[in-house]
Design a protein around this motif. Sequence first.
Motif, PDB file in Angstrom:
ATOM      1  N   LYS A 122      75.351  -0.401  79.319  1.00 26.24           N
ATOM      2  CA  LYS A 122      76.191  -1.571  79.548  1.00 26.24           C
ATOM      3  C   LYS A 122      76.485  -2.210  78.192  1.00 26.24           C
ATOM      4  O   LYS A 122      75.811  -1.923  77.204  1.00 26.24           O
ATOM      5  CB  LYS A 122      75.526  -2.578  80.481  1.00 26.24           C
ATOM      6  N   PHE A 123      77.509  -3.055  78.146  1.00 30.38           N
ATOM      7  CA  PHE A 123      77.866  -3.707  76.893  1.00 30.38           C
ATOM      8  C   PHE A 123      78.626  -4.995  77.191  1.00 30.38           C
ATOM      9  O   PHE A 123      78.959  -5.282  78.353  1.00 30.38           O
ATOM     10  CB  PHE A 123      78.694  -2.765  76.001  1.00 30.38           C
ATOM     11  N   ASP A 124      78.911  -5.761  76.171  1.00 24.09           N
ATOM     12  CA  ASP A 124      79.584  -7.051  76.327  1.00 24.09           C
ATOM     13  C   ASP A 124      81.094  -6.816  76.437  1.00 24.09           C
ATOM     14  O   ASP A 124      81.834  -6.985  75.484  1.00 24.09           O
ATOM     15  CB  ASP A 124      79.255  -7.952  75.139  1.00 24.09           C
ATOM     16  N   TYR A 125      81.536  -6.457  77.642  1.00 27.82           N
ATOM     17  CA  TYR A 125      82.952  -6.129  77.848  1.00 27.82           C
ATOM     18  C   TYR A 125      83.843  -7.363  77.692  1.00 27.82           C
ATOM     19  O   TYR A 125      85.007  -7.255  77.319  1.00 27.82           O
ATOM     20  CB  TYR A 125      83.160  -5.500  79.235  1.00 27.82           C
ATOM     21  N   ALA A 126      83.289  -8.536  77.949  1.00 25.97           N
ATOM     22  CA  ALA A 126      84.088  -9.764  77.789  1.00 25.97           C
ATOM     23  C   ALA A 126      84.436 -10.001  76.323  1.00 25.97           C
ATOM     24  O   ALA A 126      85.513 -10.523  76.002  1.00 25.97           O
ATOM     25  CB  ALA A 126      83.318 -10.954  78.352  1.00 25.97           C
ATOM     26  N   GLU A 127      83.553  -9.587  75.434  1.00 26.12           N
ATOM     27  CA  GLU A 127      83.771  -9.786  74.002  1.00 26.12           C
ATOM     28  C   GLU A 127      84.680  -8.715  73.414  1.00 26.12           C
ATOM     29  O   GLU A 127      85.471  -8.986  72.508  1.00 26.12           O
ATOM     30  CB  GLU A 127      82.424  -9.764  73.267  1.00 26.12           C
ATOM     31  N   TYR A 128      84.611  -7.502  73.949  1.00 28.05           N
ATOM     32  CA  TYR A 128      85.329  -6.387  73.326  1.00 28.05           C
ATOM     33  C   TYR A 128      86.474  -5.867  74.194  1.00 28.05           C
ATOM     34  O   TYR A 128      87.624  -6.159  73.949  1.00 28.05           O
ATOM     35  CB  TYR A 128      84.322  -5.290  72.968  1.00 28.05           C
ATOM     36  N   SER A 129      86.207  -5.099  75.217  1.00 25.91           N
ATOM     37  CA  SER A 129      87.258  -4.617  76.126  1.00 25.91           C
ATOM     38  C   SER A 129      86.572  -3.977  77.310  1.00 25.91           C
ATOM     39  O   SER A 129      85.359  -3.754  77.296  1.00 25.91           O
ATOM     40  CB  SER A 129      88.167  -3.596  75.421  1.00 25.91           C
ATOM     41  N   ASP A 130      87.336  -3.663  78.337  1.00 21.81           N
ATOM     42  CA  ASP A 130      86.728  -3.033  79.507  1.00 21.81           C
ATOM     43  C   ASP A 130      86.257  -1.609  79.220  1.00 21.81           C
ATOM     44  O   ASP A 130      85.359  -1.106  79.890  1.00 21.81           O
ATOM     45  CB  ASP A 130      87.716  -3.003  80.682  1.00 21.81           C
ATOM     46  N   SER A 131      86.889  -0.958  78.248  1.00 21.68           N
ATOM     47  CA  SER A 131      86.534   0.419  77.922  1.00 21.68           C
ATOM     48  C   SER A 131      86.330   0.549  76.422  1.00 21.68           C
ATOM     49  O   SER A 131      87.135   0.040  75.643  1.00 21.68           O
ATOM     50  CB  SER A 131      87.642   1.376  78.362  1.00 21.68           C
ATOM     51  N   HIS A 133      83.776  -0.541  81.993  1.00 19.99           N
ATOM     52  CA  HIS A 133      83.333  -1.549  82.954  1.00 19.99           C
ATOM     53  C   HIS A 133      84.148  -1.407  84.222  1.00 19.99           C
ATOM     54  O   HIS A 133      85.387  -1.449  84.207  1.00 19.99           O
ATOM     55  CB  HIS A 133      83.515  -2.946  82.368  1.00 19.99           C
ATOM     56  N   THR A 134      83.476  -1.236  85.364  1.00 20.13           N
ATOM     57  CA  THR A 134      84.174  -0.980  86.634  1.00 20.13           C
ATOM     58  C   THR A 134      84.072  -2.142  87.617  1.00 20.13           C
ATOM     59  O   THR A 134      84.452  -2.012  88.776  1.00 20.13           O
ATOM     60  CB  THR A 134      83.600   0.285  87.300  1.00 20.13           C
ATOM     61  N   GLY A 135      83.575  -3.284  87.157  1.00 22.01           N
ATOM     62  CA  GLY A 135      83.485  -4.448  88.040  1.00 22.01           C
ATOM     63  C   GLY A 135      82.051  -4.905  88.229  1.00 22.01           C
ATOM     64  O   GLY A 135      81.123  -4.082  88.223  1.00 22.01           O
ATOM     65  N   ASP A 136      81.888  -6.204  88.390  1.00 19.37           N
ATOM     66  CA  ASP A 136      80.561  -6.801  88.505  1.00 19.37           C
ATOM     67  C   ASP A 136      79.713  -6.357  87.316  1.00 19.37           C
ATOM     68  O   ASP A 136      80.116  -6.489  86.186  1.00 19.37           O
ATOM     69  CB  ASP A 136      79.927  -6.435  89.851  1.00 19.37           C
ATOM     70  N   ASP A 137      78.540  -5.804  87.598  1.00 23.26           N
ATOM     71  CA  ASP A 137      77.687  -5.328  86.500  1.00 23.26           C
ATOM     72  C   ASP A 137      77.612  -3.802  86.511  1.00 23.26           C
ATOM     73  O   ASP A 137      76.582  -3.213  86.160  1.00 23.26           O
ATOM     74  CB  ASP A 137      76.279  -5.936  86.624  1.00 23.26           C
ATOM     75  N   ASN A 138      78.731  -3.172  86.885  1.00 24.85           N
ATOM     76  CA  ASN A 138      78.765  -1.710  87.024  1.00 24.85           C
ATOM     77  C   ASN A 138      79.551  -1.084  85.876  1.00 24.85           C
ATOM     78  O   ASN A 138      80.593  -1.606  85.447  1.00 24.85           O
ATOM     79  CB  ASN A 138      79.392  -1.321  88.362  1.00 24.85           C
ATOM     80  N   PHE A 139      79.058   0.065  85.399  1.00 25.10           N
ATOM     81  CA  PHE A 139      79.689   0.768  84.285  1.00 25.10           C
ATOM     82  C   PHE A 139      79.663   2.271  84.542  1.00 25.10           C
ATOM     83  O   PHE A 139      78.689   2.803  85.081  1.00 25.10           O
ATOM     84  CB  PHE A 139      78.947   0.490  82.971  1.00 25.10           C
ATOM     85  N   ASP A 140      80.760   2.929  84.172  1.00 26.17           N
ATOM     86  CA  ASP A 140      80.783   4.392  84.119  1.00 26.17           C
ATOM     87  C   ASP A 140      80.620   4.813  82.667  1.00 26.17           C
ATOM     88  O   ASP A 140      81.135   4.147  81.751  1.00 26.17           O
ATOM     89  CB  ASP A 140      82.120   4.945  84.644  1.00 26.17           C
ATOM     90  N   THR A 141      79.935   5.930  82.448  1.00 24.66           N
ATOM     91  CA  THR A 141      79.730   6.401  81.079  1.00 24.66           C
ATOM     92  C   THR A 141      80.039   7.891  80.965  1.00 24.66           C
ATOM     93  O   THR A 141      79.997   8.632  81.950  1.00 24.66           O
ATOM     94  CB  THR A 141      78.284   6.157  80.609  1.00 24.66           C
ATOM     95  N   PHE A 142      80.362   8.299  79.755  1.00 28.94           N
ATOM     96  CA  PHE A 142      80.600   9.710  79.445  1.00 28.94           C
ATOM     97  C   PHE A 142      79.978   9.997  78.082  1.00 28.94           C
ATOM     98  O   PHE A 142      80.201   9.241  77.125  1.00 28.94           O
ATOM     99  CB  PHE A 142      82.098  10.004  79.395  1.00 28.94           C
ATOM    100  N   SER A 143      79.192  11.059  77.999  1.00 28.27           N
ATOM    101  CA  SER A 143      78.581  11.445  76.735  1.00 28.27           C
ATOM    102  C   SER A 143      79.205  12.732  76.225  1.00 28.27           C
ATOM    103  O   SER A 143      79.334  13.711  76.972  1.00 28.27           O
ATOM    104  CB  SER A 143      77.069  11.638  76.891  1.00 28.27           C
ATOM    105  N   THR A 144      79.603  12.730  74.981  1.00 28.00           N
ATOM    106  CA  THR A 144      80.175  13.889  74.334  1.00 28.00           C
ATOM    107  C   THR A 144      79.074  14.931  74.095  1.00 28.00           C
ATOM    108  O   THR A 144      77.951  14.576  73.761  1.00 28.00           O
ATOM    109  CB  THR A 144      80.794  13.464  72.980  1.00 28.00           C
ATOM    110  N   PRO A 145      79.372  16.219  74.262  1.00 30.23           N
ATOM    111  CA  PRO A 145      78.352  17.245  73.978  1.00 30.23           C
ATOM    112  C   PRO A 145      78.042  17.311  72.484  1.00 30.23           C
ATOM    113  O   PRO A 145      78.854  16.935  71.644  1.00 30.23           O
ATOM    114  CB  PRO A 145      79.009  18.540  74.467  1.00 30.23           C
TER     115      PRO A 145
END
Length: 354
Positions: free
Chosen positions: A103-112, A124-136
């Motif tokens: 998670k991160f401070d999406y209000a300070e930076y951006s939703d993605s 950021h997908t809403g409320d306190d929910n986040f989707d993540t992707f890790s590069t290989p």
Amino acid sequence: MEDQVLNISLARRALLFSDESCDIFTTVENKFNHFVKDLFSKFIKENNLEEDYNKLNSKQKKHLLQTPEVINKLLWKNDYELDQLKIFFAYAMEMEAAKLNKKFDYAEYSDSSWALDGSFFINHTGDDNFDTFSTPYLSDTKIPVDCFSVYNRIDEEHMPKEWLSTTYDYSEAEELTDNLSEIYDRFDPIIKRLIQKHIYTILLRKIPEKETLFTSGSDGGFIGRIVICNGHTVEESVIVDALVHEAIHGLLYMIDELNVWQPSRELSNEIGRTVVSPWSNNFITIRNLVQAIYVWYGLYNFWEKYGLAISETYREDRLKLISKGFLLLDLNPYKEILNEKTFTELCLIKNGFA
């Protein structure tokens, strides 16, 4: 080795790929990392960012300072406004923490947002929910293979249209990353150490308008970052050559920041692209030439020592090309331009091909 005076003579010795090479690669990287850490510590202390930094664990701190985008801002900070740098480093630390916290401070930076080395994406997908992707990563290293991040194409704004890249689709990216990892896994431990210590991120670009062109590159402004374009179009030997080639540049860039051995950028710009490469016949700068001498020297030793296991034909072609170039190389016109140590070292390399 830690007490060794760190100058350009280490590169010539390391690129023989002998028993002392791994220690030299480690020494150079350790001293460079310490140099970067000192620059960063001074900046965050002067700008009240220590509290954010101290929230990171030791691995996060180390990784942050091995991010080419961060290294660039530290080495070239005079090119940026102070407020820009403060925002940039605060964001860099926030995204490093996000890898672990998810998670991160999406209000300070951006939703993605992307981590600055392209290794991690969070949305950021809403409320306190986040989707993540890790590069290989490249095999078992911590080197991200970045095909998708905004940092992959951030420096394309001034490129001609035909050089603009498009994103690989996921299956293409996965296949190319797997191929890179398989190549890396077959390297001798000395070459693995060269790559581990002097490459921090790999950008893969697909250039549709130049489908027959393969190129790789690196930049002393972004130490540790390499770019491979159209890697899906060439045989394995070409990729092997490119990885070793760009890792050598990384070694040379690090040494130059610690103990300047190249002509200055100002002098190089003044001379311009008036130097003819004895290997490509292209017009290049004096800084290009001195880097090329070390790169071709290292590639010669690499292909001579390890090439039979990769491709006998490619090896023979490479050795002939490199030897011919060194026989044509004339350093005398540059004796007054280069510092005495650098000129001596370059002559030692050239004379080995006499």
